[in-house]
Write a protein that holds these residues in place. Structure first.
Motif, PDB file in Angstrom:
ATOM      1  N   ARG A 121       0.846  -1.195   0.000  1.00  0.00           N
ATOM      2  CA  ARG A 121       0.000   0.000   0.000  1.00  0.00           C
ATOM      3  C   ARG A 121       0.877   1.239   0.000  1.00  0.00           C
ATOM      4  O   ARG A 121       2.075   1.171   0.307  1.00  0.00           O
ATOM      5  CB  ARG A 121      -0.938  -0.031   1.215  1.00  0.00           C
ATOM      6  CG  ARG A 121      -1.951  -1.176   1.168  1.00  0.00           C
ATOM      7  CD  ARG A 121      -3.009  -1.056   2.251  1.00  0.00           C
ATOM      8  NE  ARG A 121      -4.107  -1.980   2.008  1.00  0.00           N
ATOM      9  CZ  ARG A 121      -4.178  -3.208   2.514  1.00  0.00           C
ATOM     10  NH1 ARG A 121      -3.206  -3.656   3.302  1.00  0.00           N
ATOM     11  NH2 ARG A 121      -5.206  -3.993   2.238  1.00  0.00           N
ATOM     12  N   PRO A 122       0.301   2.393  -0.373  1.00  0.00           N
ATOM     13  CA  PRO A 122       1.089   3.630  -0.418  1.00  0.00           C
ATOM     14  C   PRO A 122       1.865   3.850   0.885  1.00  0.00           C
ATOM     15  O   PRO A 122       1.323   3.714   1.976  1.00  0.00           O
ATOM     16  CB  PRO A 122       0.021   4.719  -0.624  1.00  0.00           C
ATOM     17  CG  PRO A 122      -1.066   4.023  -1.369  1.00  0.00           C
ATOM     18  CD  PRO A 122      -1.099   2.637  -0.809  1.00  0.00           C
ATOM     19  N   GLY A 123       3.138   4.167   0.736  1.00  0.00           N
ATOM     20  CA  GLY A 123       3.993   4.368   1.889  1.00  0.00           C
ATOM     21  C   GLY A 123       4.806   3.153   2.265  1.00  0.00           C
ATOM     22  O   GLY A 123       5.775   3.256   3.035  1.00  0.00           O
ATOM     23  N   ASP A 124       4.434   1.960   1.735  1.00  0.00           N
ATOM     24  CA  ASP A 124       5.203   0.745   2.002  1.00  0.00           C
ATOM     25  C   ASP A 124       6.477   0.737   1.162  1.00  0.00           C
ATOM     26  O   ASP A 124       6.582   1.464   0.170  1.00  0.00           O
ATOM     27  CB  ASP A 124       4.376  -0.500   1.664  1.00  0.00           C
ATOM     28  CG  ASP A 124       3.259  -0.747   2.658  1.00  0.00           C
ATOM     29  OD1 ASP A 124       3.280  -0.119   3.728  1.00  0.00           O
ATOM     30  OD2 ASP A 124       2.370  -1.563   2.353  1.00  0.00           O
ATOM     31  N   PRO A 125       7.448  -0.095   1.539  1.00  0.00           N
ATOM     32  CA  PRO A 125       8.651  -0.239   0.695  1.00  0.00           C
ATOM     33  C   PRO A 125       8.284  -0.697  -0.705  1.00  0.00           C
ATOM     34  O   PRO A 125       7.220  -1.299  -0.930  1.00  0.00           O
ATOM     35  CB  PRO A 125       9.472  -1.309   1.439  1.00  0.00           C
ATOM     36  CG  PRO A 125       8.975  -1.275   2.846  1.00  0.00           C
ATOM     37  CD  PRO A 125       7.519  -0.906   2.774  1.00  0.00           C
ATOM     38  N   ALA A 126       9.163  -0.443  -1.665  1.00  0.00           N
ATOM     39  CA  ALA A 126       8.902  -0.806  -3.064  1.00  0.00           C
ATOM     40  C   ALA A 126       8.745  -2.313  -3.211  1.00  0.00           C
ATOM     41  O   ALA A 126       9.297  -3.106  -2.434  1.00  0.00           O
ATOM     42  CB  ALA A 126      10.044  -0.312  -3.945  1.00  0.00           C
ATOM     43  N   LEU A 127       7.985  -2.718  -4.214  1.00  0.00           N
ATOM     44  CA  LEU A 127       7.814  -4.140  -4.506  1.00  0.00           C
ATOM     45  C   LEU A 127       9.147  -4.800  -4.838  1.00  0.00           C
ATOM     46  O   LEU A 127       9.992  -4.208  -5.521  1.00  0.00           O
ATOM     47  CB  LEU A 127       6.887  -4.340  -5.706  1.00  0.00           C
ATOM     48  CG  LEU A 127       5.390  -4.077  -5.556  1.00  0.00           C
ATOM     49  CD1 LEU A 127       4.715  -4.372  -6.884  1.00  0.00           C
ATOM     50  CD2 LEU A 127       4.790  -4.926  -4.459  1.00  0.00           C
ATOM     51  N   ARG A 128       9.330  -6.025  -4.385  1.00  0.00           N
ATOM     52  CA  ARG A 128      10.465  -6.816  -4.839  1.00  0.00           C
ATOM     53  C   ARG A 128      10.169  -7.291  -6.262  1.00  0.00           C
ATOM     54  O   ARG A 128       8.996  -7.474  -6.641  1.00  0.00           O
ATOM     55  CB  ARG A 128      10.722  -7.989  -3.897  1.00  0.00           C
ATOM     56  CG  ARG A 128       9.509  -8.815  -3.574  1.00  0.00           C
ATOM     57  CD  ARG A 128       9.735  -9.793  -2.424  1.00  0.00           C
ATOM     58  NE  ARG A 128      10.680 -10.833  -2.783  1.00  0.00           N
ATOM     59  CZ  ARG A 128      11.203 -11.691  -1.898  1.00  0.00           C
ATOM     60  NH1 ARG A 128      10.894 -11.605  -0.620  1.00  0.00           N
ATOM     61  NH2 ARG A 128      12.058 -12.616  -2.292  1.00  0.00           N
ATOM     62  N   THR A 129      11.194  -7.500  -7.052  1.00  0.00           N
ATOM     63  CA  THR A 129      10.985  -7.863  -8.458  1.00  0.00           C
ATOM     64  C   THR A 129      10.303  -9.221  -8.615  1.00  0.00           C
ATOM     65  O   THR A 129       9.645  -9.471  -9.631  1.00  0.00           O
ATOM     66  CB  THR A 129      12.318  -7.884  -9.228  1.00  0.00           C
ATOM     67  OG1 THR A 129      13.212  -8.785  -8.569  1.00  0.00           O
ATOM     68  CG2 THR A 129      12.927  -6.485  -9.264  1.00  0.00           C
ATOM     69  N   ASP A 130      10.458 -10.107  -7.604  1.00  0.00           N
ATOM     70  CA  ASP A 130       9.806 -11.416  -7.674  1.00  0.00           C
ATOM     71  C   ASP A 130       8.548 -11.456  -6.804  1.00  0.00           C
ATOM     72  O   ASP A 130       8.131 -12.516  -6.342  1.00  0.00           O
ATOM     73  CB  ASP A 130      10.765 -12.534  -7.274  1.00  0.00           C
ATOM     74  CG  ASP A 130      11.264 -12.410  -5.835  1.00  0.00           C
ATOM     75  OD1 ASP A 130      10.976 -11.376  -5.185  1.00  0.00           O
ATOM     76  OD2 ASP A 130      11.947 -13.344  -5.361  1.00  0.00           O
ATOM     77  N   HIS A 131       7.941 -10.293  -6.621  1.00  0.00           N
ATOM     78  CA  HIS A 131       6.697 -10.194  -5.841  1.00  0.00           C
ATOM     79  C   HIS A 131       5.650 -11.162  -6.390  1.00  0.00           C
ATOM     80  O   HIS A 131       5.482 -11.312  -7.607  1.00  0.00           O
ATOM     81  CB  HIS A 131       6.170  -8.752  -5.928  1.00  0.00           C
ATOM     82  CG  HIS A 131       4.883  -8.526  -5.206  1.00  0.00           C
ATOM     83  ND1 HIS A 131       4.810  -8.289  -3.858  1.00  0.00           N
ATOM     84  CD2 HIS A 131       3.599  -8.499  -5.657  1.00  0.00           C
ATOM     85  CE1 HIS A 131       3.551  -8.107  -3.507  1.00  0.00           C
ATOM     86  NE2 HIS A 131       2.790  -8.231  -4.582  1.00  0.00           N
ATOM     87  N   VAL A 132       4.935 -11.823  -5.481  1.00  0.00           N
ATOM     88  CA  VAL A 132       3.855 -12.736  -5.856  1.00  0.00           C
ATOM     89  C   VAL A 132       2.540 -12.093  -5.435  1.00  0.00           C
ATOM     90  O   VAL A 132       2.274 -11.918  -4.242  1.00  0.00           O
ATOM     91  CB  VAL A 132       4.012 -14.111  -5.189  1.00  0.00           C
ATOM     92  CG1 VAL A 132       2.862 -15.040  -5.593  1.00  0.00           C
ATOM     93  CG2 VAL A 132       5.354 -14.731  -5.554  1.00  0.00           C
ATOM     94  N   GLY A 159       2.729   8.811  -5.838  1.00  0.00           N
ATOM     95  CA  GLY A 159       3.195   9.635  -4.722  1.00  0.00           C
ATOM     96  C   GLY A 159       4.651   9.445  -4.367  1.00  0.00           C
ATOM     97  O   GLY A 159       5.183  10.135  -3.494  1.00  0.00           O
ATOM     98  N   THR A 160       5.346   8.527  -5.039  1.00  0.00           N
ATOM     99  CA  THR A 160       6.767   8.319  -4.767  1.00  0.00           C
ATOM    100  C   THR A 160       7.600   9.306  -5.593  1.00  0.00           C
ATOM    101  O   THR A 160       7.111   9.886  -6.568  1.00  0.00           O
ATOM    102  CB  THR A 160       7.185   6.881  -5.127  1.00  0.00           C
ATOM    103  OG1 THR A 160       7.032   6.694  -6.538  1.00  0.00           O
ATOM    104  CG2 THR A 160       6.317   5.868  -4.385  1.00  0.00           C
ATOM    105  N   PRO A 161       8.867   9.491  -5.242  1.00  0.00           N
ATOM    106  CA  PRO A 161       9.711  10.439  -5.991  1.00  0.00           C
ATOM    107  C   PRO A 161       9.831  10.116  -7.475  1.00  0.00           C
ATOM    108  O   PRO A 161      10.000  11.019  -8.296  1.00  0.00           O
ATOM    109  CB  PRO A 161      11.064  10.323  -5.287  1.00  0.00           C
ATOM    110  CG  PRO A 161      10.747   9.878  -3.898  1.00  0.00           C
ATOM    111  CD  PRO A 161       9.561   8.963  -4.047  1.00  0.00           C
ATOM    112  N   ARG A 162       9.728   8.828  -7.845  1.00  0.00           N
ATOM    113  CA  ARG A 162       9.909   8.420  -9.239  1.00  0.00           C
ATOM    114  C   ARG A 162       8.605   8.417 -10.042  1.00  0.00           C
ATOM    115  O   ARG A 162       8.608   8.093 -11.226  1.00  0.00           O
ATOM    116  CB  ARG A 162      10.526   7.020  -9.312  1.00  0.00           C
ATOM    117  CG  ARG A 162      11.959   6.931  -8.807  1.00  0.00           C
ATOM    118  CD  ARG A 162      12.573   5.620  -9.268  1.00  0.00           C
ATOM    119  NE  ARG A 162      12.645   5.523 -10.727  1.00  0.00           N
ATOM    120  CZ  ARG A 162      12.651   4.368 -11.404  1.00  0.00           C
ATOM    121  NH1 ARG A 162      12.573   3.221 -10.749  1.00  0.00           N
ATOM    122  NH2 ARG A 162      12.738   4.356 -12.715  1.00  0.00           N
TER     123      ARG A 162
END
Length: 469
Positions: free
Chosen positions: A100-111, A296-299
Motif C-alpha cells: 500500500r502507499p507508503g510501504d517499501p517498493a515491490l520486490r521484483t519477484d513479488h507474488v 506519490g513516490t519520488p519516481r
C-alpha cells in the motif's frame, strides 16, 4: 481457520460494505475499526488480510507458523510475512503482502494475491471435467483451486520460483495434493506434453520494460500474449481448449479486431476473443503505477512520463482487456470470432462457454441448404422488443434480446422476428419460410436467398439453436 469464520463470507460480513469499499481505495482505517475487538476472526483479518501486528493469541500455533515462514514473532507481537486470504472455493491462497502507499517498493519477484483478474478467468473457464489441465503462470496458485476436482492431473508452471513456493503453500492449506509444479517460461516446462485444458492469467501488462515478474513478461509490447496463443496448439490434446486473459494494443490506423484476430488466425484452432474493457494510455499507466504503490513516490512522474512516451512512440491510442479461447476442433476450416461486450453477462461463463464456441464453429460450417433444412428453436430467455409510434402498423425497430448467458441484443427484420415466434423444432426452416411468404405476400425465392445470411449471425450468437431431436 474455518472455526473462526475466516472465510470469504465471514470477512465480508465482518468488515461490512463501508470498510470493504474503503479497502478498494487502499484505506484501512474502517477495516481496522471493524476488527478492533480482539476476537479470533478480527485477529485473523488484521493479521492476514490487513497485515498489521497483533498480540499472539494462545489459540494460534505461532511457533509452527513461524517455522513455515508465514509469520514473524517479536516478543508477544506477531506479524504476517505473507498475505493469506480465504478464497471462494473454500480454500486459502498465500501470496506476498499487499503493498500500500507508503510501504517499501515491490520486490521484483513479488507474488501477487488473487484479485479481479483471477476471478474473471475462473468465471470464464469451461466447467467440463478433463483428464489433464495446465495452469500456465500459476502465481499464487489460485486457478488450481478451481481446477481441483474436475481435472484428473494438474500441472502448474511459473517463471518465478517464489511463486511456485507460495503456490505450494496455498495448495497444502486448501487440501490439494498431487499438483506438478514446474519452473519456466511459456510452454518450456511442458515441452512435448499435451493437455485437455490450458488456463492462463499471464503477465499481460504492456510496459516499456519488465520490472515485476507477476505482471510483465519483458516481451515487446503485447507480444507475450500473441506468442502464447501461437504456441498453445502444440500443447493441446485433440478437442482441447485454451482459455486466457490478455491485453492488446489499439494502434492509430489499425483496427484492434484485426490485430487480435491475426493472433488467432493460423493457430489451426477455432478462436473466440472478447474485449471487455479499453483504457486510454494515461488511465492504463496510472492503474499499474497504483498497482505497484508507486503513486506519490519520488519516481512517479518520471515513470509516468517514460511509459506515456513509449506508448506515443508506437502511436498507441488505447489498451484493450479481455478473454480469449482456443478450441482444437480438428477442423480443416477453423473459425475466428472477435467481438466486444460492454454489457453484464451471466456468470459463470464457464457453465456455457463450450456451447458458445460450438455455436460459432457449427454455424460457420453450415451450408445454406443445410440451414434451410434445419429445425430451429429459439433459445431460452430470448425476448422481443418492438419500438415505434403508438398505433403504428409496423414498428420502427425490432430487437431480439437475451436475458441469459452473454445477454446479446440484435436488431432484426420482420421475417426473423416472425421466425422467432414460430421456430419450435417441429418443422424445418424452409416450409416455415413458405408459410411466412404466403401470409405476407413476399416472394418465397427472395426469402430463401436472404434467410441464411440473416439467420447465420443469430445462430452463431445463440438466439436460435438447431434442434437435434
Amino acid at each position: 481457520m474455518l472455526d473462526t469464520g475466516y472465510t470469504i463470507n465471514g470477512v465480508r460480513e465482518r468488515l461490512g460494505g463501508v470498510a470493504a469499499i474503503a479497502l478498494a481505495r487502499e484505506e484501512t482505517v474502517p477495516a481496522l475499526r471493524a476488527t478492533r475487538d480482539g476476537d479470533p476472526l478480527g485477529t485473523l483479518i488484521r493479521l492476514w488480510w490487513l497485515g498489521v501486528p497483533v498480540r499472539a493469541p494462545g489459540w494460534l500455533p505461532v511457533a509452527e507458523l513461524a517455522a513455515s515462514g508465514l509469520v514473524t514473532a517479536e516478543g508477544d507481537l506477531i506479524t504476517s510475512a505473507v498475505h493469506l486470504q480465504p478464497w471462494e472455493t473454500g480454500g486459502y491462497l498465500v501470496s506476498d503482502r499487499k503493498v500500500r502507499p507508503g510501504d517499501p517498493a515491490l520486490r521484483t519477484d513479488h507474488v501477487v494475491g488473487a484479485g479481479g483478474a483471477s476471478a474473471n478467468l475462473a468465471q470464464l473457464v469451461s466447467r467440463r471435467p478433463v483428464e489433464s489441465a495446465l495452469d500456465l503462470g500459476t502465481g499464487c496458485g489460485v486457478q488450481v483451486l478451481h481446477l481441483a476436482g474436475r481435472a484428473g492431473r494438474i500441472v502448474a508452471t511459473d517463471v518465478n520460483p517464489r511463486a511456485l513456493e507460495l503456490a505450494r503453500l496455498s495448495w497444502a492449506l486448501s487440501g490439494i495434493d498431487g499438483v506438478e509444479a514446474r519452473e519456466g517460461s511459456l510452454f518450456d516446462p511442458v515441452a512435448g506434453e499435451r493437455f485437455d485444458l490450458i488456463v492462463a492469467n499471464p503477465p499481460f501488462v504492456i510496459s516499456p520494460r519488465g520490472r515485476f515478474a507477476y505482471r510483465e513478461s519483458g516481451f515487446e509490447a503485447d507480444g507475450f500474449c500473441r506468442d502464447l496463443l501461437r504456441l498453445a496448439p502444440r500443447a493441446l490434446s485433440p478437442g482441447g481448449t485454451c482459455q486466457l486473459l490478455a491485453n492488446w494494443l489499439h494502434v492509430g490506423g489499425e483496427d484492434w479486431r484485426d490485430r487480435v484476430g491475426g493472433w488467432l488466425t493460423g493457430t489451426g484452432c477455432d478462436g473466440w476473443a472478447v474485449q471487455r474493457d479499453v483504457q486510454d494510455p494515461a488511465e492504463y499507466v496510472e492503474l499499474w503505477l497504483r498497482d505497484a504503490a508507486e503513486q506519490g513516490t519520488p519516481r512517479y512522474r518520471e515513470l509516468y512520463d517514460d511509459w506515456l512516451g513509449w506508448f506515443e512512440s508506437m502511436d498507441v491510442t488505447g489498451i484493450g482487456f479481455g478473454w480469449i479461447s482456443l478450441h482444437d476442433s480438428g477442423s480443416l476450416d477453423p473459425v475466428v470470432r472477435v467481438e466486444e461486450f460492454a454489457q453484464r453477462v451471466e456468470l459463470p461463463v464457464g457453465e456455457y462457454v463450450d456451447e458458445v464456441l460450438a455455436a460459432v464453429a457449427a454455424t460457420h460450417r453450415l451450408t445454406d441448404d443445410e440451414l434451410l433444412g434445419a429445425r430451429l428453436t429459439v433459445a431460452g430467455g430470448v425476448v422481443e422488443e418492438r419500438v415505434g409510434p403508438p398505433g403504428a402498423e409496423d414498428p420502427a425497430r425490432i430487437v431480439l434480446r437475451q436475458t441469459r448467458g452473454l445477454r446479446r441484443s440484435a436488431r432484426v427484420g420482420t421475417v426473423e422476428a416472425a421466425l422467432a415466434g414460430v421456430c419450435d423444432g417441429d418443422f424445418p426452416l424452409d416450409p416455415l419460410l413458405a408459410a411466412i411468404a404466403e401470409l405476407t405476400g413476399e416472394n418465397l425465392a427472395d426469402l430463401r436467398a436472404k434467410a441464411p445470411g440473416a439467420l447465420r449471425p443469430l445462430l452463431a450468437e445463440g438466439f436460435f439453436h438447431i434442434s437435434t431431436g
